[in-house]
Each structure stands twice: as C-alpha cells, then as structure tokens.
Design an enzyme around this catalytic site. Sequence first.
Site, PDB file in Angstrom:
ATOM      1  N   GLY A  37      22.118  32.215  10.454  1.00  0.00           N
ATOM      2  CA  GLY A  37      22.392  32.575   8.945  1.00  0.00           C
ATOM      3  C   GLY A  37      23.764  32.375   8.518  1.00  0.00           C
ATOM      4  N   THR A  38      24.001  32.832   7.337  1.00  0.00           N
ATOM      5  CA  THR A  38      25.583  32.833   6.653  1.00  0.00           C
ATOM      6  C   THR A  38      26.309  33.816   7.478  1.00  0.00           C
ATOM      7  OG1 THR A  38      24.546  32.380   4.466  1.00  0.00           O
ATOM      8  CG2 THR A  38      26.897  33.095   4.757  1.00  0.00           C
ATOM      9  N   HIS A 446      44.920  66.020  11.977  1.00  0.00           N
ATOM     10  CA  HIS A 446      46.147  65.611  11.462  1.00  0.00           C
ATOM     11  C   HIS A 446      47.114  65.227  12.633  1.00  0.00           C
ATOM     12  CE1 HIS A 446      49.740  66.435   9.049  1.00  0.00           C
ATOM     13  NE2 HIS A 446      50.515  66.935  10.009  1.00  0.00           N
TER      14      HIS A 446
END
Length: 463
Positions: A37-38, A446
């Site tokens: 497929g694509t 963080h």
Amino acid sequence: MRTFDLVIVGTGSGNSILDQRFGDWNVAIVEKGVFGGTCLNVGCIPTKMFVHTADLAATPAASARLGVDSTLDGVRWGDIRDRIFGRIDPIASGGREYRVSHADNANVTVFEGTGRFTAPKVLEVTLPDGTSETITAPKFVLAAGGRAVVPDVPGLADVGYETSDTIMRLDKLPEKLTILGSGFVAAEFAHVFSSYGVDVTVVARSGALLRREDDEISERFTELASARWDVRLDRKSVRAERAGDVVRLHLEGPSGAETVESDVLLVAVGRTPNSDILDTTAGGIATVPTGHVVVDDHQQTTVDGVYALGDISSPYELKHVANHEARVVQHNLLHPEDRKASDHRFVPHAVFTSPQIASVGLTEREAAASHQRYVVAVQNYSDIAYGWAMEDTTGFVKLLADPVTGQLLGAHIMGPQAASVIQPLIQAMSFGLPAHEMARGQYWIHPGMPEVVENALLKLELE
C-alpha cells in the site's frame, strides 16, 4: 465466475486482516500495484526516512548560534535513496511472496490486476496480460487507498511532473524544485529537498500554508517557511511548459503574471480515493462528492457485507486510522453477531516538516464555530528549560479546554519532536483525564521537553 468467502481489494492495511482465524476461509486478494500500500511504498514510511536525513543535513546550519561550528560536506542522494528503498522494497516483495507462495496462505488466491465492480459483490479483475477474471463473495473489504490529484493546468501533462509517488526515486538531486501545493506533502518535501541544498519554490493557491491546521499554527508556519523557501501565495497556475531541461510554471498572482523555472516540478495538491477505479457505483456502493466510500460506524458500506477502510473511505487519510479500521473490520468479519464500532473521536496527525507540527481535536476556528464554551492556553518552547538548551524561539503548544469540566477539546503543537510531545495529550483526551489533574497528578521529568505540555495545562483558566 469464481466464488470466494471473502475478497479483499488492496494490500495496505487490508492485508493485515488475515490471520490464522481465517484459515478455513477461501479468500481472494486483489492488488493492482505494489504490495504494502501507500504508507509502506510511497507514503509515511519512506518519506519520514528522508525527513530524518534532512534533519541531519539541516543541523550544521542551525548549530553556529549554539557555539558549535560545523559544515555539511555533501549529500549523497543516491546513497540516501538506495538505503531507504533497499529496506522498503524487500518488505513489499516479501509481503507479496508470503501471500502468493507460503503454506500459511494455501487458502488465499492473489489476483495481481485492477478490479472493477460490474454488479453488487461481483468484481472483474483485469490482469497484466489483458485477460480478465470475474470473482464474487458474500463478504468484501475495500482497502484500495487513493492516489495523487493532478490539477487541470494546461500543458502540465506534457512537462514531466513528479508526484509523491515518484519524487523519492529521482535519478539525481535537482538544483531547483518547484512544489505546487500548500499542504502536508508540500511542507514535508520542501523541508527535505531544501535541507539537501535544493533551491525550493512553493506555489500555493491559498493565502497560507497548512491552512487546515489551527490558524496560529498555519500563520506562524507560513511566516517561517517564507523565510526559508520562495513561497508564492495566492497564485493561480495558468500554464506549464518545458524548455529543454527547464520546467516553466506560469502563474497569476496579486501583482500580475509571473513565471517560476525549475529542474523538477512536484505536484502536491492533494489525494483522491480510488473508488472511481473500482466503479463502486456499479457495485451499488454509495460515495460522497469527494469520492470517499460511505461507511457506517462498523465500517460497512451501503451494501450489506461489503466493508471499507483506509483512504478509500476515510477523510483522515492516515495510516494509524486505517490500521484501527482494519482491526474493527477484522473483528466484524469474524463476529458478525457482536460487531464493534470504529472510534474516530480523537484522531491525531503530524506534519514532519521543520518545525514539526502535531494536532488532535478541535482547532480554535472549529471550537468557535461550534458555539461551545472554551478556554485557550499557549506555552512557548522558549519558556521551558529544554527550550533554553535548544534556543528555540518559534515553537509553542496551544490547548483548548472546556472551562467547566477541564476536558481537553484540542491540542496543537509546533516545535521539536511535536509528534512525540503531543502523545500524552492524545491519551488524556481519549481517556477523559481533566487538564489540571493531568498536570498535577503525575511527575514531569525536569528538564524534559514534555514540560512544555505541563506548563500549557497549568495555564488553562478553568472554573
């Protein structure tokens, strides 16, 4: 006419439906192109492999302001192309070989040709040698995808243009590239080729790039793109012509007539579903004006027992949507007495250009049009610690939320790794996690990039 239990048209996400539970089904697979497929062959996978190399190629130009002097010595286009398709092509051919020859697929017949309905649940397949075979089944799955749209511009058919299907296999890197289009395909390939040193011109019919994004995303990206590429907005393509090795695109714009010249012209104005090739009308299958096949919540078309998924029926035209729909169709084929519905509530997408863009849910324009109450918060990458490290000055997160419940209505990100940074917001929307509970109910590493999401959540002024 040969009769099967199931006919699957297309080998992208549709090919993933078959597993051992279909071992006693007599199945036909119809494929007119390359297996996979694509996405595998000409879409999301190879394009993002090119984008990664483009990101590397663009790094030296951005590093000097951080105190690191580096240079790009060259781009070996042939090596990049061959590495990418040296991985992709064997996967496609291996997928075909598995379905055609492997013992696991003794119950599967592969028809390599173009299918066209001649009646409901009757498909005529034209084979490469010109012969045809007619097949039928009580169950069909249409997963035939879509193709690039080519606009009706005089002379365009004669100049030798490229589309997203062909541009990645060029023999050599062009010096100049003109891209006709303003959507995600145009934005991604403009980034790729300009990072490789190609002089890129983007021609847009509208007044902005990526205009389907939230207005703030579209406006800021258009501004950044205009500083990097030759961006021509509000242009009408009048005529195309070739003069030797040069392609000329004649335009009409706000200041009158103008001409753009380049070695290669990439047409990237959108895609259209392949329902016309299948002649779904002859099969009794309804479509909408865009050509997309009409399906219900269970992915069934207007013909009982005929399902559709992916780009042929989905306006999203996204691989992750097609994969989800394939799982739904698979379940419904196996359990017709207990069918599942597809969930299209919070469908995210990303544009792998530079800067990267990701979005899920309502844009502010859509929220305003819906007349529902909402609040907005915007957090810049430049205001978090990792943003300082990158010296990012353009990235931001924009959130929309219900002021009473705190439920997120939309999330839009432009900046480094946007496609990854947005994932916790998709999760929160999918599972109904309120914004402030999401912000304060967990640790945020963080100084990590996701802190831009945490701070945006905390900025939402909820009641």
